[in-house]
Design a protein around this motif. Structure first.
Motif, PDB file in Angstrom:
ATOM      1  N   ARG A 249       0.812  -1.212   0.000  1.00 51.49           N
ATOM      2  CA  ARG A 249       0.000   0.000   0.000  1.00 51.49           C
ATOM      3  C   ARG A 249       0.846   1.263   0.000  1.00 51.49           C
ATOM      4  O   ARG A 249       0.395   2.320  -0.441  1.00 51.49           O
ATOM      5  CB  ARG A 249      -0.909   0.021   1.240  1.00 51.49           C
ATOM      6  N   ASN A 250       2.058   1.151   0.494  1.00 49.44           N
ATOM      7  CA  ASN A 250       2.880   2.350   0.691  1.00 49.44           C
ATOM      8  C   ASN A 250       4.192   2.347  -0.085  1.00 49.44           C
ATOM      9  O   ASN A 250       4.975   3.277   0.042  1.00 49.44           O
ATOM     10  CB  ASN A 250       3.187   2.509   2.191  1.00 49.44           C
ATOM     11  N   HIS A 251       4.441   1.284  -0.871  1.00 53.98           N
ATOM     12  CA  HIS A 251       5.703   1.178  -1.591  1.00 53.98           C
ATOM     13  C   HIS A 251       5.456   0.658  -3.002  1.00 53.98           C
ATOM     14  O   HIS A 251       4.383   0.141  -3.312  1.00 53.98           O
ATOM     15  CB  HIS A 251       6.670   0.224  -0.878  1.00 53.98           C
ATOM     16  N   SER A 252       6.462   0.760  -3.821  1.00 56.05           N
ATOM     17  CA  SER A 252       6.422   0.202  -5.168  1.00 56.05           C
ATOM     18  C   SER A 252       7.817  -0.276  -5.530  1.00 56.05           C
ATOM     19  O   SER A 252       8.766  -0.103  -4.767  1.00 56.05           O
ATOM     20  CB  SER A 252       5.940   1.253  -6.171  1.00 56.05           C
ATOM     21  N   GLY A 253       7.944  -0.896  -6.700  1.00 56.94           N
ATOM     22  CA  GLY A 253       9.256  -1.317  -7.157  1.00 56.94           C
ATOM     23  C   GLY A 253       9.590  -2.768  -6.912  1.00 56.94           C
ATOM     24  O   GLY A 253      10.694  -3.207  -7.247  1.00 56.94           O
ATOM     25  N   ASP A 254       8.641  -3.546  -6.360  1.00 57.68           N
ATOM     26  CA  ASP A 254       8.874  -4.964  -6.141  1.00 57.68           C
ATOM     27  C   ASP A 254       8.133  -5.733  -7.233  1.00 57.68           C
ATOM     28  O   ASP A 254       6.906  -5.709  -7.297  1.00 57.68           O
ATOM     29  CB  ASP A 254       8.385  -5.388  -4.759  1.00 57.68           C
ATOM     30  N   SER A 255       8.866  -6.430  -8.086  1.00 65.81           N
ATOM     31  CA  SER A 255       8.242  -7.076  -9.247  1.00 65.81           C
ATOM     32  C   SER A 255       7.237  -8.156  -8.842  1.00 65.81           C
ATOM     33  O   SER A 255       6.187  -8.307  -9.474  1.00 65.81           O
ATOM     34  CB  SER A 255       9.317  -7.670 -10.166  1.00 65.81           C
ATOM     35  N   GLU A 256       7.547  -8.908  -7.795  1.00 72.21           N
ATOM     36  CA  GLU A 256       6.637  -9.973  -7.356  1.00 72.21           C
ATOM     37  C   GLU A 256       5.330  -9.389  -6.854  1.00 72.21           C
ATOM     38  O   GLU A 256       4.239  -9.882  -7.174  1.00 72.21           O
ATOM     39  CB  GLU A 256       7.318 -10.805  -6.265  1.00 72.21           C
ATOM     40  N   VAL A 257       5.427  -8.325  -6.082  1.00 71.91           N
ATOM     41  CA  VAL A 257       4.233  -7.654  -5.568  1.00 71.91           C
ATOM     42  C   VAL A 257       3.438  -7.038  -6.712  1.00 71.91           C
ATOM     43  O   VAL A 257       2.202  -7.169  -6.789  1.00 71.91           O
ATOM     44  CB  VAL A 257       4.640  -6.572  -4.546  1.00 71.91           C
ATOM     45  N   THR A 259       3.393  -7.809  -9.879  1.00 72.28           N
ATOM     46  CA  THR A 259       2.778  -8.827 -10.726  1.00 72.28           C
ATOM     47  C   THR A 259       1.446  -9.267 -10.151  1.00 72.28           C
ATOM     48  O   THR A 259       0.449  -9.426 -10.878  1.00 72.28           O
ATOM     49  CB  THR A 259       3.713 -10.042 -10.877  1.00 72.28           C
ATOM     50  N   ALA A 260       1.403  -9.472  -8.841  1.00 69.83           N
ATOM     51  CA  ALA A 260       0.143  -9.847  -8.185  1.00 69.83           C
ATOM     52  C   ALA A 260      -0.890  -8.733  -8.316  1.00 69.83           C
ATOM     53  O   ALA A 260      -2.066  -8.992  -8.623  1.00 69.83           O
ATOM     54  CB  ALA A 260       0.396 -10.169  -6.715  1.00 69.83           C
ATOM     55  N   LEU A 261      -0.470  -7.501  -8.106  1.00 74.10           N
ATOM     56  CA  LEU A 261      -1.404  -6.377  -8.191  1.00 74.10           C
ATOM     57  C   LEU A 261      -1.971  -6.224  -9.597  1.00 74.10           C
ATOM     58  O   LEU A 261      -3.155  -5.907  -9.765  1.00 74.10           O
ATOM     59  CB  LEU A 261      -0.705  -5.088  -7.752  1.00 74.10           C
ATOM     60  N   ARG A 262      -1.145  -6.437 -10.626  1.00 73.17           N
ATOM     61  CA  ARG A 262      -1.626  -6.337 -12.004  1.00 73.17           C
ATOM     62  C   ARG A 262      -2.687  -7.390 -12.305  1.00 73.17           C
ATOM     63  O   ARG A 262      -3.569  -7.171 -13.142  1.00 73.17           O
ATOM     64  CB  ARG A 262      -0.457  -6.481 -12.986  1.00 73.17           C
ATOM     65  N   ASP A 266      -4.296  -9.776  -4.119  1.00 71.52           N
ATOM     66  CA  ASP A 266      -3.588  -9.299  -2.937  1.00 71.52           C
ATOM     67  C   ASP A 266      -2.221  -9.976  -2.905  1.00 71.52           C
ATOM     68  O   ASP A 266      -2.130 -11.212  -3.024  1.00 71.52           O
ATOM     69  CB  ASP A 266      -4.374  -9.661  -1.682  1.00 71.52           C
ATOM     70  N   PRO A 267      -1.124  -9.220  -2.760  1.00 73.63           N
ATOM     71  CA  PRO A 267       0.207  -9.840  -2.836  1.00 73.63           C
ATOM     72  C   PRO A 267       0.481 -10.862  -1.743  1.00 73.63           C
ATOM     73  O   PRO A 267       1.183 -11.861  -1.982  1.00 73.63           O
ATOM     74  CB  PRO A 267       1.162  -8.649  -2.756  1.00 73.63           C
ATOM     75  N   GLY A 268      -0.039 -10.644  -0.548  1.00 80.40           N
ATOM     76  CA  GLY A 268       0.157 -11.612   0.530  1.00 80.40           C
ATOM     77  C   GLY A 268      -0.564 -12.918   0.250  1.00 80.40           C
ATOM     78  O   GLY A 268       0.000 -14.013   0.392  1.00 80.40           O
TER      79      GLY A 268
END
Length: 397
Positions: A249-257, A259-262, A266-268
């Motif tokens: 919710r507060n960061h970006s730049g993690d490809s794994e996260v 990819t899930a958001l796209r 929910d990334p978790g």
């Protein structure tokens, strides 16, 4: 495949988020009737369903009945408030717990700490740091031994996070703790050792599991951590769903996260799904534990995972929510060994993990959250040692 808390589970006693409230917290599972406490409890039996089922059994009357037919539910409850309502069946002993015990002089566990501080074996160390480390180990094991008498499941013991990047240091520490447990009559099958999921921690898990010593890998926030821990043979792998969601919710730049958001996921929850399917598709022995649950929907989305640690307020809500036979909606099992067979992994995800590809696959979410978790453990350990320095020797010794 049926997995019950009598496997047994490693979740456990946690300290409250506020020591000012002077409460200790314990993650509690359920199994066959507890021989020590009165069997007045919320769950009579909690186990994962042995056969895949796509909908809620109409004979079940509450949401809690439904979810406990699919996954082991581990209530996170307050020891001193809820022993009758939620008798503990598995536990973790940690630096936070030791601090909590020391803040409550009248607790039954305080004598275990005082006995550790009175142990003459530690007196022989000239350096204060060595002496305090000895007392700390004794306190963890004494409390763990008391817990082993109170619960039918396993006791998981926190390994000093200051050793998180020292594979052989972790192994030596576990051997030391195991020797102390042997000295008070707690057999190794009743124990797990909770280790941060750095590469060095995972390698320590591999070595320990090869000796038959059970490990509990914590602070898992990426697929490479979960997959490497499974390849190492870790007994329990713990993922913190809510913390990964908070990071996203507060960061970006993690490809794994991202990819899930796209995919609108929910990334978790996406990480748990991928890790579960990997473990079950490829036949690893590891059990997957999910923590940092934020709401009922999290539980519904994880039905079928091995273990779910849930706050009491969520469990109470599930217990109070009746699902009549004619209810229009149904609760679906989301994760199963059968569905795992059809999950597709990329070639990059099917690596034999080594230190290099592990490091290159750790995104910023996992790096930051792992570091934050270990910083918290280290801070608590230092607080314990500072406290022991002040109160040693204990009164009346």
């Amino acid at each position: 495949m049926s997995a019950t808390l009598y496997s047994p589970l490693s979740s456990g006693i946690y300290s409250s988020s506020s020591f000012q409230e002077k409460k200790l917290r314990i993650a509690v599972g359920s199994a066959k009737p507890n021989l020590i406490f009165k069997p007045q409890r919320l769950f009579s039996s909690i186990r994962a369903a042995s056969n895949f089922s796509s909908s809620l059994d109409t004979g079940l009357s509450t949401e809690l009945d439904a979810v406990t037919s699919y996954s082991e539910i581990v209530p996170d409850t307050v020891v001193f408030d809820d022993f009758e309502r939620f008798p503990p069946t598995a536990a973790t002993v940690s630096s936070s717990l030791i601090l909590g015990i020391c803040s409550l002089p009248d607790t039954k566990f305080r004598s275990a700490v005082d006995t550790a501080l009175a142990d003459s074996e530690c007196y022989g160390f000239e350096k204060s740091d060595d002496r305090m480390s000895c007392f700390f180990n004794k306190a963890l094991v004494n409390v763990g031994g008391d817990l082993a008498k109170l619960v039918p499941g396993r006791v998981s013991t926190e390994v000093d996070a200051r050793l998180a990047y020292d594979t052989h240091g972790i192994v030596r520490k576990v051997h030391d703790l195991l020797k102390l447990y042997h000295g008070i009559g707690v057999p190794p099958e009743r124990l797990l050792f909770k280790i941060p999921s750095t590469w060095q921690g995972i390698e320590a898990s591999r070595l320990l599991e090869s000796e038959g010593i059970q490990t509990h890998m914590t602070f898992v926030y990426s697929f490479c951590q979960a997959a490497a821990a499974a390849q190492a043979g870790a007994s329990v792998i713990q993922i913190f769903v809510g913390r990964l969601r908070d990071w996203a919710r507060n960061h970006s730049g993690d490809s794994e996260v991202e990819t899930a958001l796209r995919r609108g996921e929910d990334p978790g929850l996406a990480l748990v799904t991928k890790a579960y399917n990997y473990i079950h598709k490829y036949g690893y022995k590891s059990k997957l534990m999910v923590a940092a649950i934020r709401n009922k929907q999290d539980i519904f989305n994880l039905l079928g995972v091995d273990y779910i640690i849930s706050p009491l307020k969520i469990l109470q809500s599930l217990k109070e929510s009746v699902t009549p036979p004619d209810e229009k909606y149904s609760l679906m099992r989301r994760l199963s060994p059968q569905s795992a067979v059809n999950y597709n992994f990329t070639n990059e995800e099917l690596l034999k993990w080594d230190q290099y590809n592990f490091a290159s696959s750790m995104g910023p979410a996992a790096v930051e959250l792992l570091s934050a978790g270990m910083d918290g453990y280290v801070s608590q350990s230092k607080r314990v040692e500072d406290l022991f320095e002040k109160i040693w020797p204990p009164p009346n010794v």
